[in-house]
Design an enzyme around this catalytic site. Structure first.
Site, PDB file in Angstrom:
ATOM      1  N   GLU A   2      11.509  19.582 -12.725  1.00 18.40           N
ATOM      2  CA  GLU A   2      12.361  20.410 -13.307  1.00 18.40           C
ATOM      3  C   GLU A   2      12.296  20.597 -14.618  1.00 18.40           C
ATOM      4  OE1 GLU A   2      16.179  19.582 -15.481  1.00 18.40           O
ATOM      5  OE2 GLU A   2      16.711  21.895 -14.590  1.00 18.40           O
ATOM      6  N   ASP A  37      14.706  15.583 -12.283  1.00 20.39           N
ATOM      7  CA  ASP A  37      15.894  16.119 -13.036  1.00 20.39           C
ATOM      8  C   ASP A  37      14.731  15.818 -14.560  1.00 20.39           C
ATOM      9  OD1 ASP A  37      18.272  17.260 -13.909  1.00 20.39           O
ATOM     10  OD2 ASP A  37      18.922  15.502 -15.141  1.00 20.39           O
TER      11      ASP A  37
END
Ligand code: NOJ
Ligand code: MG
Length: 581
Positions: free
Chosen positions: A301, A227
């Site tokens: 990401e 993330d």
């Protein structure tokens, strides 16, 4: 003279052995698979409390298998107060109680294994929860944990009031700094207040997160989605006299001063150190893989420039994630785009990607309006054709296989901090991510078969009675059936190993070709509601006839229909997979 001419020729011939190598080499499991993203809160609710859970996921893994995916990636399932719905982790080593127990997770792994599905978890390394033991200890003055976070003194303004250290913004609006009296300082949070940033200049943090990776990989997960990776590091403040410098204005006029995009994030994003941290994590993955020979996959990401995205792949001997997410089909094209825009976007990733690395295609996730809403429902099959038949890995966000659209979530029902923090009951929906997170549509029963609870955590989207898995399974032709056929097709060598080229045949029609050992396929997408007769012989070596292998839901064509390659009629929004005869 001759030798000088022949020598380079010889080298070219002997090194141009890509096809030969592909023939001989078994591709690693992940290279041509489909990764199916599950947002655990919204997939299936086994205990009917209105919130999806692990046992729900386990009970529905057959669906993932049936559509032809090879792996799932799960948004965070760890203990969390849910200020950012799991992206604020209180205990990185425990399962969130609303989702189940460690035993439930082990059962999920076992079931996935039985079905031949790999499981990928979400690693959230940039921040912890303010309710984590780490942060709580920091507040109590525990030196070790104090240093896990990023603290800074406030500044006193001309009225004698204390203000945040600088102008840094949270991605969810407002200052990125929050004052804590216990400490007498501000801590950094690039996301919500409940997500204090971890301090990557502290070796203890670096080691802790590596241990988190080891813990779950040893438990049997096949990798991690990572993330907000480009937010890991902030600039080294020692280079700026010990104070974090203000970020400059972005110059964007389409955003209001309170929003994140008002500033250019040159000190809080895409810092050089990030890449080396990620390469170090890959080494940890390799450590685990060395035990059993199974390659563990990392997907990162980062919404960043293409140059910064492909940098994650590695540098010299250092390896990075196998899949730095390619979000270009989310960020660069939509229903209003031309065929040239589409070609440009697809070619962009393939052009910048190192030639020896694998590409990946992401068209939606829990942070962006759904694919069917951005492109329009008429293009669902065509877009799935693109995602599943381009070279490399395909990623599907749950619901894309049936063409789910964004739910309408009222201001009262809105729970996403990105929406709530706008404090704007009129325009909140532009920032809220709830619409793409509404419960999955299984059938036409109460709550779309997601849960029997009176109230689900987000309302079920309208139209589920006709747009759901059960209906599409029963239909002769449906998004789901086309998706399954595409997943089958992508197992063929021509899609696993074949080459690619593409053309915008006019402003509305994008076509790409995949070919391998004399086999040629053309994948065609008409992006407008307009009929055309197309000449596919603009592609080199395409002549004679083409035959229909697969067609989108609105297509009048049947499998096996044959057309001369120089005159293929298409109807509005038609998507086609054609085989060159
Ligand atoms: C990206 C995640 O996908 C998003 O849902 C989350 O809010 C932020 N990172 C912060 O963790
Ligand atoms: Mg539940």
């Amino acid at each position: 003279m001759r030798a000088i001419i022949f020598l380079p020729l010889f080298i070219i011939l002997s090194s141009g052995n890509v096809i030969k190598q592909n023939d001989e080499k078994e591709l690693e499991w992940w290279k041509t698979t489909i990764f199916y993203q599950i947002y655990p809160r919204s997939f299936a609710d086994s205990d009917n409390d209105g919130i999806g859970d692990l046992n729900g996921i386990t009970s529905k893994l057959e669906h993932v298998k049936e559509i032809g995916a090879g792996a799932i990636w799960l948004s965070p399932i760890f203990q969390s107060p849910m200020y950012d719905f799991g992206y604020d982790i209180a205990d990185f080593y425990a399962i969130h109680d609303e989702y189940g127990t460690m035993e439930d997770f082990e059962a999920l792994l076992a079931k996935a294994d039985e079905l031949g599905l790999k499981v990928i978890l979400d690693l959230v390394p940039n921040h912890a929860s303010n309710e984590s033991m780490w942060f709580q200890e920091a507040l109590k003055g525990n030196e070790k944990y104090y240093n896990y976070f990023v603290w800074e003194d406030g500044v006193i303004d001309e009225n004698g009031n204390m203000q945040p250290p600088n102008n840094w913004r949270s991605q969810f609006r407002g200052s990125a700094w929050e004052y804590r009296e216990e400490v007498g300082k501000y801590y950094l949070h690039q996301f919500v207040v409940g997500q204090p940033d971890l301090n990557y200049r502290n070796p203890d943090v670096v080691e802790e997160i590596k241990n988190v990776i080891r813990f779950w990989l040893n438990k049997g997960v096949a990798g991690f989605r990572v993330d907000a990776v480009n937010c890991l590091f902030e600039v080294d403040k020692d280079l700026y006299g010990g104070k974090y410098p203000d970020e400059p204005l972005s110059g964007r006029r389409d955003v209001d001063p309170g929003s994140y995009d008002y500033l250019a994030h040159i000190y809080t994003k895409d810092q050089n150190e990030t890449y080396y941290m990620v390469y170090d994590w890959r080494d940890v993955f390799e450590e685990i893989s060395a035990q059993d020979g199974l390659e563990r996959v990392m997907m990162t990401e980062a919404y960043a420039t293409i140059q910064d995205v492909v940098r994650y792949y590695g540098e010299g001997e250092r390896k990075g994630p196998q899949m730095p997410f390619n979000f270009n089909l989310i960020t660069d094209v939509d229903a209003s785009s031309s065929a040239a825009d589409m070609k440009h976007t697809v070619d962009k990733f393939l052009t910048y990607k190192p030639v020896d690395k694998v590409s990946n295609w992401v068209v939606g996730n829990h942070d962006n309006s759904r694919m069917a809403s951005r492109y329009g429902s008429s293009l669902v099959d065509g877009i799935n054709m693109i995602v599943l038949l381009l070279p490399g890995v395909a990623v599907t966000y749950m619901g894309e296989e049936i063409g789910m659209i964004d739910g309408e979530v009222s201001w009262e029902d809105t729970v996403d901090p990105s929406g709530c923090n706008t404090n704007d009951p009129i325009n909140y929906y532009k920032s809220s991510r709830d619409p793409e997170r509404t419960p999955f549509h299984w059938n036409a029963e109460k709550n779309a078969g997601f849960s029997t609870a009176e109230k689900t955590w987000l309302p079920v989207a309208q139209g589920y009675e006709t747009l759901n898995v059960e209906v599409q399974k029963a239909a002769e032709k449906s998004h789901l059936k086309i998706y399954q056929a595409l997943a089958d097709l992508r197992r063929d060598d021509v899609f696993r190993l074949g080459r690619y080229d593409s053309l915008a045949l006019n402003k509305d029609v994008f076509v790409f070709r995949r070919w391998y050992k004399g086999e040629n396929y053309l994948v065609l997408l008409n992006m407008r509601d307009k009929d055309y007769t197309l000449d596919l012989t603009y592609f080199e070596n395409i002549h004679g006839n083409v035959t229909v292998v697969l067609s989108s839901i609105q297509s009048p064509k049947d499998e096996g229909d044959t057309y001369p390659a120089f005159a293929v009629p298409v109807v509005g929004f038609e998507g086609l997979v054609l085989k060159h005869l």
